[in-house]
Enzyme design. Structure first.
Site, PDB file in Angstrom:
ATOM      1  N   LYS A   1       2.920   6.680   4.485  1.00 20.79           N
ATOM      2  CA  LYS A   1       2.510   5.500   4.724  1.00 20.79           C
ATOM      3  C   LYS A   1       2.213   4.909   6.070  1.00 20.79           C
ATOM      4  O   LYS A   1       1.729   3.940   6.206  1.00 20.79           O
ATOM      5  CB  LYS A   1       3.261   4.601   3.827  1.00 20.79           C
ATOM      6  CG  LYS A   1       3.240   4.732   2.393  1.00 20.79           C
ATOM      7  CD  LYS A   1       4.492   3.936   1.674  1.00 20.79           C
ATOM      8  CE  LYS A   1       4.880   4.596   0.134  1.00 20.79           C
ATOM      9  NZ  LYS A   1       6.131   4.000  -0.218  1.00 20.79           N
TER      10      LYS A   1
ATOM     11  N   PRO B   1       0.612  -1.167  -0.088  1.00 21.94           N
ATOM     12  CA  PRO B   1       0.062   0.034  -0.131  1.00 21.94           C
ATOM     13  C   PRO B   1       0.790   1.255   0.070  1.00 21.94           C
ATOM     14  O   PRO B   1       1.957   1.303   0.652  1.00 21.94           O
ATOM     15  CB  PRO B   1      -0.730  -0.159   1.289  1.00 21.94           C
ATOM     16  CG  PRO B   1      -0.291  -1.266   2.007  1.00 21.94           C
ATOM     17  CD  PRO B   1       0.830  -1.750   1.380  1.00 21.94           C
ATOM     18  N   GLU B   2       0.266   2.152  -0.548  1.00 22.80           N
ATOM     19  CA  GLU B   2       1.028   3.613  -0.747  1.00 22.80           C
ATOM     20  C   GLU B   2      -0.006   4.419  -0.156  1.00 22.80           C
ATOM     21  O   GLU B   2      -0.935   4.062   0.407  1.00 22.80           O
ATOM     22  CB  GLU B   2       1.328   3.780  -2.406  1.00 22.80           C
ATOM     23  CG  GLU B   2       2.293   2.611  -2.890  1.00 22.80           C
ATOM     24  CD  GLU B   2       2.578   2.952  -4.503  1.00 22.80           C
ATOM     25  OE1 GLU B   2       2.822   4.036  -4.721  1.00 22.80           O
ATOM     26  OE2 GLU B   2       2.727   1.938  -5.182  1.00 22.80           O
TER      27      GLU B   2
ATOM     28  N   ARG C   1      14.360  -1.315  -8.249  1.00 18.84           N
ATOM     29  CA  ARG C   1      12.899  -1.802  -8.357  1.00 18.84           C
ATOM     30  C   ARG C   1      12.381  -2.001  -9.797  1.00 18.84           C
ATOM     31  O   ARG C   1      13.121  -1.332 -10.794  1.00 18.84           O
ATOM     32  CB  ARG C   1      11.930  -0.646  -7.617  1.00 18.84           C
ATOM     33  CG  ARG C   1      12.410  -0.062  -6.294  1.00 18.84           C
ATOM     34  CD  ARG C   1      12.022  -1.186  -5.137  1.00 18.84           C
ATOM     35  NE  ARG C   1      10.853  -1.773  -5.238  1.00 18.84           N
ATOM     36  CZ  ARG C   1       9.931  -1.061  -4.385  1.00 18.84           C
ATOM     37  NH1 ARG C   1      10.347  -0.035  -3.651  1.00 18.84           N
ATOM     38  NH2 ARG C   1       8.607  -1.441  -4.292  1.00 18.84           N
TER      39      ARG C   1
END
Length: 270
Positions: free
Chosen positions: A55, A2-3, A257
DNA sequence: CCATGTACCTGAAGGC
DNA sequence: TGCCTTCAGGTACATG
């Protein structure tokens, strides 16, 4: 997982459920998830209010605070009293309220953390300004870029300058503002920085309106999936034609990433 | 200061 | 049907 948009969705829902509920006890099923660092006991405290920074989810109690980070697969689920049992196959921590409801922390990969602290400030020292904080402006953002020689993808992922963006929304914002992810932060022109700032705001608010993005594990506090994943331009769109130029979207490894972008539309600032 | 690799974990997906 | 590798919305820490 989740961001900012996913965390914001959860916080908004919990604001309608948690305040006023009193904790009866806490069940810990995976020790590493729950770091109880406050001398004040958590039992018998009521939830006062909810907050968020990047976050991090902030649950303010009467005399201490809970800080929750979901990392990759964490879920914070509200179990209503009496209604059907919410699905939590990898339950790590349960906060049981006196009225029979509960707040469940479910987390397949066990990376998520819950800190029980006296004060939230210590934990948030190194976290930058929230990406949707109304006091953050395009010129303030440009000044931050000027202070760093990191590549822009790593800059946005670091959370040190601006907090809340993760791999999905960084890739989407860079595509929409036509900036190559390997661009050097302090080489980005003022006009491009303004574009990036505006697209970040647009991408994040759109995702919030659509209850976040569900790739696999994300669920909101009611156990429901998000809808923003149906509108990605580049994230997991490698091979499909760029909506602007038609050339295939590329996927490379960058800043450690998976990174999705269009090599013709996104300009490299070096 | 910055980039890169590794560690923390589990499970899904793809190649053979 | 396996078995093995790679990859995943994140972050902390060690090493050049």
């Amino acid at each position: 997982m989740p961001e900012l948009p996913e965390v914001e969705t959860i916080v908004r829902e919990l604001k309608s459920y948690l305040p006023g509920r009193k904790i009866k006890n806490v069940t810990v099923l995976w020790d590493k998830t729950f770091l109880n660092l406050s001398p004040v006991k958590i039992e018998d405290q009521s939830v006062q209010s909810l907050g968020r920074r990047g976050k991090y989810i902030l649950i303010y109690l009467e005399r201490s605070v809970l800080i929750v980070h979901l990392r990759m697969t964490g879920q914070l689920l509200f179990q209503q009293k009496g209604s059907g049992v919410i699905r939590a196959d990898h339950l790590r921590v349960a906060f049981n309220f006196q009225d029979g409801s509960a707040l469940l922390f479910n987390d397949v990969r066990k990376f998520g953390r819950i800190y029980h602290l006296q004060n939230a400030d210590e934990k948030l020292q190194k976290v930058g300004i929230d990406a949707v904080d109304p006091t953050l402006t395009a010129s303030g953002f440009y000044r931050m870029l000027q202070s760093s020689k990191m590549n822009i993808k790593a800059f946005l992922l670091s959370q040190r300058f601006v907090a809340g963006m993760g791999n999905i929304y960084v890739d989407e914002s860079l595509f929409r503002s036509k900036i190559h992810p390997a661009s050097v932060s302090d080489k980005i022109k003022r006009s491009a920085a303004k574009r990036l700032f505006d697209e970040m705001q647009a991408v994040l608010s759109f995702a919030i309106e659509h209850m976040g993005s569900t790739i696999s594990d994300y669920r909101d506090a009611n156990g429901k999936v998000g809808n923003a994943q149906n509108f990605f331009y580049v994230y997991q769109q490698q091979g499909t034609p760029c909506v602007t130029c038609g050339n295939p979207i590329k996927k490379i490894k960058h800043a450690g990433r998976g990174t999705h972008f269009c090599e013709t539309c996104q300009k490299l600032y070096v």
